[in-house]
Design an enzyme around this catalytic site. Sequence first.
Site, short mmCIF file in Angstrom:
data_model
loop_
_atom_site.label_atom_id
_atom_site.label_comp_id
_atom_site.label_asym_id
_atom_site.label_seq_id
_atom_site.Cartn_x
_atom_site.Cartn_y
_atom_site.Cartn_z
N THR A 260 6.26 0.46 13.33
CA THR A 260 4.97 0.58 13.64
C THR A 260 4.29 0.94 15.22
OG1 THR A 260 2.59 -1.09 14.00
CG2 THR A 260 5.65 -1.82 14.07
N TYR B 80 5.50 -9.52 15.89
CA TYR B 80 5.30 -8.35 15.75
C TYR B 80 6.38 -7.05 16.02
CZ TYR B 80 4.01 -4.57 12.09
OH TYR B 80 3.62 -3.36 11.14
N GLN C 237 0.66 -0.49 0.19
CA GLN C 237 0.01 0.17 0.02
C GLN C 237 0.74 0.70 0.15
OE1 GLN C 237 -4.33 -0.52 1.99
NE2 GLN C 237 -2.50 -1.50 3.93
N ALA D 263 7.84 -5.35 4.20
CA ALA D 263 7.70 -5.67 5.79
C ALA D 263 7.36 -6.87 6.02
CB ALA D 263 7.30 -4.31 6.76
#
Length: 282
Positions: free
Chosen positions: A97, A121, A11, A59
Amino acid sequence: MKVLITGARGQLGRALAATAPEDAILHTIEIDDCNLTDRAAVKELMEQVAPDLVINAAAYTAVDKAESDEDAARAINADAVANVREAFAGKLVHLSTDFVFDGTSSRAYRPDDTRKPLSVYGRTKAAGEDHLAHGDVLVRTAWVYTSGGANFVRTMLRLMQEKPSLGVVADQIGAPTWAPGLARTIWGLIAADAAGTFHHSDAGVASWYDFAVAIQEEALALGLLASAIPIAPIPTSAYPTPAARPAFSLLDCSKTRELLEDGYTHWRTNLRRMLLEEKALG
Protein backbone atom coordinates in the site's frame (compact mmCIF):
# COMPACT_ATOMS: atom_id res chain seq x y z
CA MET A 1 0.94 -22.93 -14.13
CA LYS A 2 -0.87 -23.57 -10.85
CA VAL A 3 -1.54 -20.30 -9.01
CA LEU A 4 -2.71 -19.96 -5.43
CA ILE A 5 -4.57 -16.69 -4.78
CA THR A 6 -5.28 -15.63 -1.20
CA GLY A 7 -7.98 -13.08 -0.36
CA ALA A 8 -10.07 -14.47 -3.21
CA ARG A 9 -13.33 -12.75 -2.26
CA GLY A 10 -11.76 -9.31 -2.06
CA GLN A 11 -11.87 -6.74 -4.83
CA LEU A 12 -8.45 -7.66 -6.20
CA GLY A 13 -8.91 -11.39 -5.65
CA ARG A 14 -12.03 -11.39 -7.80
CA ALA A 15 -10.34 -9.25 -10.45
CA LEU A 16 -7.34 -11.60 -10.56
CA ALA A 17 -9.62 -14.56 -11.16
CA ALA A 18 -11.54 -12.70 -13.88
CA THR A 19 -8.40 -11.63 -15.78
CA ALA A 20 -6.26 -14.75 -15.34
CA PRO A 21 -4.42 -16.07 -18.42
CA GLU A 22 -5.74 -19.22 -20.04
CA ASP A 23 -2.82 -21.34 -18.87
CA ALA A 24 -3.34 -20.43 -15.21
CA ILE A 25 -4.89 -23.14 -13.04
CA LEU A 26 -6.33 -21.18 -10.13
CA HIS A 27 -6.70 -22.31 -6.56
CA THR A 28 -8.40 -19.53 -4.60
CA ILE A 29 -8.78 -19.33 -0.84
CA GLU A 30 -10.31 -17.10 1.81
CA ILE A 31 -9.85 -16.93 5.57
CA ASP A 32 -12.42 -19.66 6.17
CA ASP A 33 -10.46 -21.98 3.83
CA CYS A 34 -7.12 -21.49 5.56
CA ASN A 35 -6.04 -19.27 8.43
CA LEU A 36 -2.85 -17.76 7.06
CA THR A 37 -1.80 -16.68 10.54
CA ASP A 38 -1.58 -20.37 11.52
CA ARG A 39 1.90 -21.55 10.54
CA ALA A 40 0.99 -25.24 10.50
CA ALA A 41 -2.16 -24.64 8.47
CA VAL A 42 -0.22 -22.71 5.84
CA LYS A 43 2.38 -25.48 5.60
CA GLU A 44 -0.38 -28.04 5.10
CA LEU A 45 -2.05 -25.85 2.47
CA MET A 46 1.15 -25.54 0.45
CA GLU A 47 1.72 -29.28 0.58
CA GLN A 48 -1.83 -30.00 -0.59
CA VAL A 49 -2.02 -27.40 -3.38
CA ALA A 50 1.65 -27.46 -4.47
CA PRO A 51 1.36 -24.16 -6.37
CA ASP A 52 3.91 -22.88 -8.86
CA LEU A 53 3.13 -19.30 -7.81
CA VAL A 54 1.36 -17.58 -4.93
CA ILE A 55 -0.39 -14.20 -5.15
CA ASN A 56 -1.09 -12.87 -1.67
CA ALA A 57 -4.03 -10.49 -1.93
CA ALA A 58 -5.19 -11.14 1.65
CA ALA A 59 -4.88 -8.18 4.01
CA TYR A 60 -6.27 -6.45 7.07
CA THR A 61 -7.46 -3.20 5.46
CA ALA A 62 -9.63 -1.61 8.18
CA VAL A 63 -7.26 1.35 8.54
CA ASP A 64 -8.94 3.05 11.49
CA LYS A 65 -9.89 -0.14 13.33
CA ALA A 66 -6.25 -1.25 13.17
CA GLU A 67 -5.28 1.55 15.57
CA SER A 68 -6.99 -0.36 18.38
CA ASP A 69 -6.52 -3.84 16.91
CA GLU A 70 -2.80 -3.92 16.13
CA ASP A 71 -2.27 -7.58 17.01
CA ALA A 72 -4.84 -8.72 14.46
CA ALA A 73 -3.56 -6.32 11.81
CA ARG A 74 0.03 -7.48 12.33
CA ALA A 75 -0.97 -11.15 12.28
CA ILE A 76 -2.64 -10.81 8.88
CA ASN A 77 -0.45 -8.14 7.24
CA ALA A 78 2.95 -9.35 8.46
CA ASP A 79 2.96 -12.73 10.23
CA ALA A 80 0.85 -14.39 7.53
CA VAL A 81 3.31 -13.22 4.87
CA ALA A 82 6.15 -14.79 6.86
CA ASN A 83 4.19 -18.05 7.11
CA VAL A 84 3.56 -18.18 3.37
CA ARG A 85 7.17 -17.30 2.57
CA GLU A 86 8.45 -20.02 4.92
CA ALA A 87 6.12 -22.73 3.60
CA PHE A 88 6.45 -21.97 -0.12
CA ALA A 89 9.67 -22.27 -2.12
CA GLY A 90 8.49 -20.55 -5.31
CA LYS A 91 7.81 -16.96 -6.32
CA LEU A 92 5.49 -14.94 -4.09
CA VAL A 93 3.62 -11.91 -5.42
CA HIS A 94 2.56 -9.72 -2.53
CA LEU A 95 0.32 -6.64 -2.45
CA SER A 96 1.08 -3.61 -0.34
CA THR A 97 0.00 0.00 0.00
CA ASP A 98 0.82 3.68 -0.36
CA PHE A 99 0.35 3.90 3.43
CA VAL A 100 3.94 2.74 3.93
CA PHE A 101 4.93 6.34 3.06
CA ASP A 102 4.47 9.42 5.25
CA GLY A 103 3.10 11.76 2.56
CA THR A 104 5.77 14.46 2.84
CA SER A 105 7.32 13.94 -0.61
CA SER A 106 7.23 16.69 -3.23
CA ARG A 107 7.04 14.11 -6.03
CA ALA A 108 5.40 10.75 -6.65
CA TYR A 109 6.86 7.96 -4.51
CA ARG A 110 9.25 5.62 -6.29
CA PRO A 111 9.50 1.91 -5.44
CA ASP A 112 12.87 2.37 -3.70
CA ASP A 113 11.91 5.44 -1.65
CA THR A 114 12.30 5.30 2.13
CA ARG A 115 9.22 4.07 3.94
CA LYS A 116 7.89 5.93 6.96
CA PRO A 117 4.34 4.78 7.77
CA LEU A 118 2.11 6.95 9.94
CA SER A 119 -0.42 4.34 11.07
CA VAL A 120 -0.68 0.82 12.46
CA TYR A 121 -2.01 -0.30 9.09
CA GLY A 122 0.97 1.22 7.29
CA ARG A 123 3.47 -0.19 9.78
CA THR A 124 2.06 -3.71 9.59
CA LYS A 125 2.02 -3.61 5.79
CA ALA A 126 5.64 -2.44 5.79
CA ALA A 127 6.50 -5.32 8.12
CA GLY A 128 4.86 -7.72 5.67
CA GLU A 129 7.01 -6.36 2.84
CA ASP A 130 10.12 -7.18 4.87
CA HIS A 131 9.35 -10.90 4.79
CA LEU A 132 9.68 -11.14 1.00
CA ALA A 133 12.69 -12.87 -0.50
CA HIS A 134 14.95 -12.07 -3.42
CA GLY A 135 13.06 -12.96 -6.59
CA ASP A 136 9.63 -12.18 -5.15
CA VAL A 137 7.38 -9.43 -6.49
CA LEU A 138 6.05 -6.61 -4.33
CA VAL A 139 3.27 -4.48 -5.84
CA ARG A 140 2.18 -1.35 -4.00
CA THR A 141 -1.13 0.24 -4.91
CA ALA A 142 -3.68 2.74 -3.58
CA TRP A 143 -7.36 3.72 -3.50
CA VAL A 144 -8.58 0.40 -4.98
CA TYR A 145 -12.16 0.06 -6.18
CA THR A 146 -14.26 -2.10 -8.49
CA SER A 147 -17.89 -2.73 -9.34
CA GLY A 148 -19.81 -4.70 -6.75
CA GLY A 149 -17.21 -4.11 -4.04
CA ALA A 150 -17.09 -2.20 -0.77
CA ASN A 151 -15.20 0.95 -1.74
CA PHE A 152 -15.21 4.74 -1.97
CA VAL A 153 -17.01 4.89 -5.32
CA ARG A 154 -19.98 2.81 -4.23
CA THR A 155 -20.13 4.60 -0.88
CA MET A 156 -20.26 7.94 -2.66
CA LEU A 157 -23.02 6.73 -4.99
CA ARG A 158 -25.09 5.70 -1.98
CA LEU A 159 -24.49 8.93 -0.08
CA MET A 160 -25.26 11.02 -3.15
CA GLN A 161 -28.68 9.38 -3.22
CA GLU A 162 -29.28 9.74 0.52
CA LYS A 163 -27.78 13.11 1.46
CA PRO A 164 -28.68 16.68 0.45
CA SER A 165 -24.97 17.60 0.35
CA LEU A 166 -21.52 16.16 1.05
CA GLY A 167 -18.17 17.35 2.36
CA VAL A 168 -15.18 15.40 1.06
CA VAL A 169 -11.52 15.70 2.07
CA ALA A 170 -9.56 17.76 -0.44
CA ASP A 171 -6.06 17.80 1.07
CA GLN A 172 -5.18 14.11 0.68
CA ILE A 173 -3.68 13.59 -2.77
CA GLY A 174 -3.08 10.38 -4.70
CA ALA A 175 -4.62 8.41 -7.56
CA PRO A 176 -7.45 5.86 -7.70
CA THR A 177 -6.86 2.29 -8.86
CA TRP A 178 -9.40 0.20 -10.75
CA ALA A 179 -8.95 -3.38 -9.54
CA PRO A 180 -9.14 -5.08 -12.98
CA GLY A 181 -6.34 -2.81 -14.23
CA LEU A 182 -4.25 -3.70 -11.19
CA ALA A 183 -4.94 -7.40 -11.77
CA ARG A 184 -3.80 -7.18 -15.40
CA THR A 185 -0.60 -5.47 -14.28
CA ILE A 186 0.07 -8.29 -11.81
CA TRP A 187 -0.45 -10.94 -14.47
CA GLY A 188 1.81 -8.90 -16.77
CA LEU A 189 4.59 -8.81 -14.19
CA ILE A 190 4.25 -12.56 -13.72
CA ALA A 191 4.43 -13.16 -17.48
CA ALA A 192 7.55 -10.96 -17.64
CA ASP A 193 9.15 -13.00 -14.83
CA ALA A 194 9.66 -9.73 -12.96
CA ALA A 195 11.21 -9.49 -9.52
CA GLY A 196 11.48 -6.62 -7.08
CA THR A 197 9.19 -3.74 -6.12
CA PHE A 198 6.67 -2.16 -8.47
CA HIS A 199 3.93 0.46 -8.15
CA HIS A 200 0.55 0.50 -9.83
CA SER A 201 -2.25 3.03 -9.79
CA ASP A 202 -4.19 4.67 -12.57
CA ALA A 203 -2.63 7.68 -14.29
CA GLY A 204 -3.35 11.21 -13.14
CA VAL A 205 -3.68 12.92 -9.78
CA ALA A 206 -6.69 13.51 -7.56
CA SER A 207 -7.85 14.40 -4.10
CA TRP A 208 -10.72 12.49 -2.56
CA TYR A 209 -12.82 15.58 -3.33
CA ASP A 210 -11.80 15.48 -7.01
CA PHE A 211 -12.65 11.79 -7.10
CA ALA A 212 -16.08 12.39 -5.56
CA VAL A 213 -16.90 15.20 -8.00
CA ALA A 214 -15.93 12.96 -10.93
CA ILE A 215 -18.03 10.10 -9.55
CA GLN A 216 -21.09 12.33 -9.46
CA GLU A 217 -20.49 13.75 -12.93
CA GLU A 218 -19.94 10.34 -14.53
CA ALA A 219 -22.83 8.74 -12.64
CA LEU A 220 -25.20 11.50 -13.73
CA ALA A 221 -24.13 11.03 -17.35
CA LEU A 222 -24.87 7.30 -17.11
CA GLY A 223 -28.19 7.71 -15.33
CA LEU A 224 -26.97 6.14 -12.09
CA LEU A 225 -27.97 9.29 -10.22
CA ALA A 226 -31.15 11.24 -10.79
CA SER A 227 -29.81 14.64 -9.71
CA ALA A 228 -26.69 16.37 -8.46
CA ILE A 229 -26.00 17.47 -4.89
CA PRO A 230 -23.49 20.07 -3.67
CA ILE A 231 -20.07 18.61 -2.81
CA ALA A 232 -17.80 20.80 -0.71
CA PRO A 233 -14.02 20.41 -0.30
CA ILE A 234 -13.05 20.06 3.35
CA PRO A 235 -9.69 19.74 5.15
CA THR A 236 -8.59 16.53 6.84
CA SER A 237 -8.89 18.36 10.17
CA ALA A 238 -12.64 18.65 9.61
CA TYR A 239 -12.97 14.86 9.30
CA PRO A 240 -10.79 13.42 12.10
CA THR A 241 -10.07 9.68 12.05
CA PRO A 242 -8.21 7.38 14.47
CA ALA A 243 -5.49 6.65 11.90
CA ALA A 244 -3.24 9.31 10.38
CA ARG A 245 -3.19 9.25 6.59
CA PRO A 246 -0.48 10.45 4.21
CA ALA A 247 -1.38 13.85 2.76
CA PHE A 248 0.36 12.99 -0.50
CA SER A 249 0.70 9.37 -1.58
CA LEU A 250 0.93 9.49 -5.36
CA LEU A 251 2.86 6.46 -6.63
CA ASP A 252 5.45 6.69 -9.40
CA CYS A 253 4.48 3.83 -11.73
CA SER A 254 6.99 4.54 -14.51
CA LYS A 255 9.10 1.43 -13.73
CA THR A 256 6.02 -0.77 -14.09
CA ARG A 257 4.78 0.85 -17.27
CA GLU A 258 8.22 0.78 -18.92
CA LEU A 259 8.65 -2.92 -18.16
CA LEU A 260 5.20 -3.91 -19.40
CA GLU A 261 5.13 -1.39 -22.26
CA ASP A 262 1.38 -1.06 -21.77
CA GLY A 263 0.93 2.71 -21.50
CA TYR A 264 -0.99 4.72 -18.95
CA THR A 265 -4.77 4.76 -18.41
CA HIS A 266 -6.19 7.82 -16.67
CA TRP A 267 -8.20 7.18 -13.52
CA ARG A 268 -11.26 8.91 -14.94
CA THR A 269 -11.35 6.53 -17.91
CA ASN A 270 -11.32 3.56 -15.57
CA LEU A 271 -13.91 5.18 -13.31
CA ARG A 272 -16.23 5.37 -16.31
CA ARG A 273 -15.60 1.70 -17.07
CA MET A 274 -16.39 0.73 -13.49
CA LEU A 275 -19.62 2.75 -13.47
CA LEU A 276 -20.72 1.12 -16.72
CA GLU A 277 -20.23 -2.25 -15.03
CA GLU A 278 -22.09 -0.99 -11.97
CA LYS A 279 -25.00 0.05 -14.17
CA ALA A 280 -25.06 -3.38 -15.80
CA LEU A 281 -25.25 -4.97 -12.36
CA GLY A 282 -28.45 -3.01 -11.76
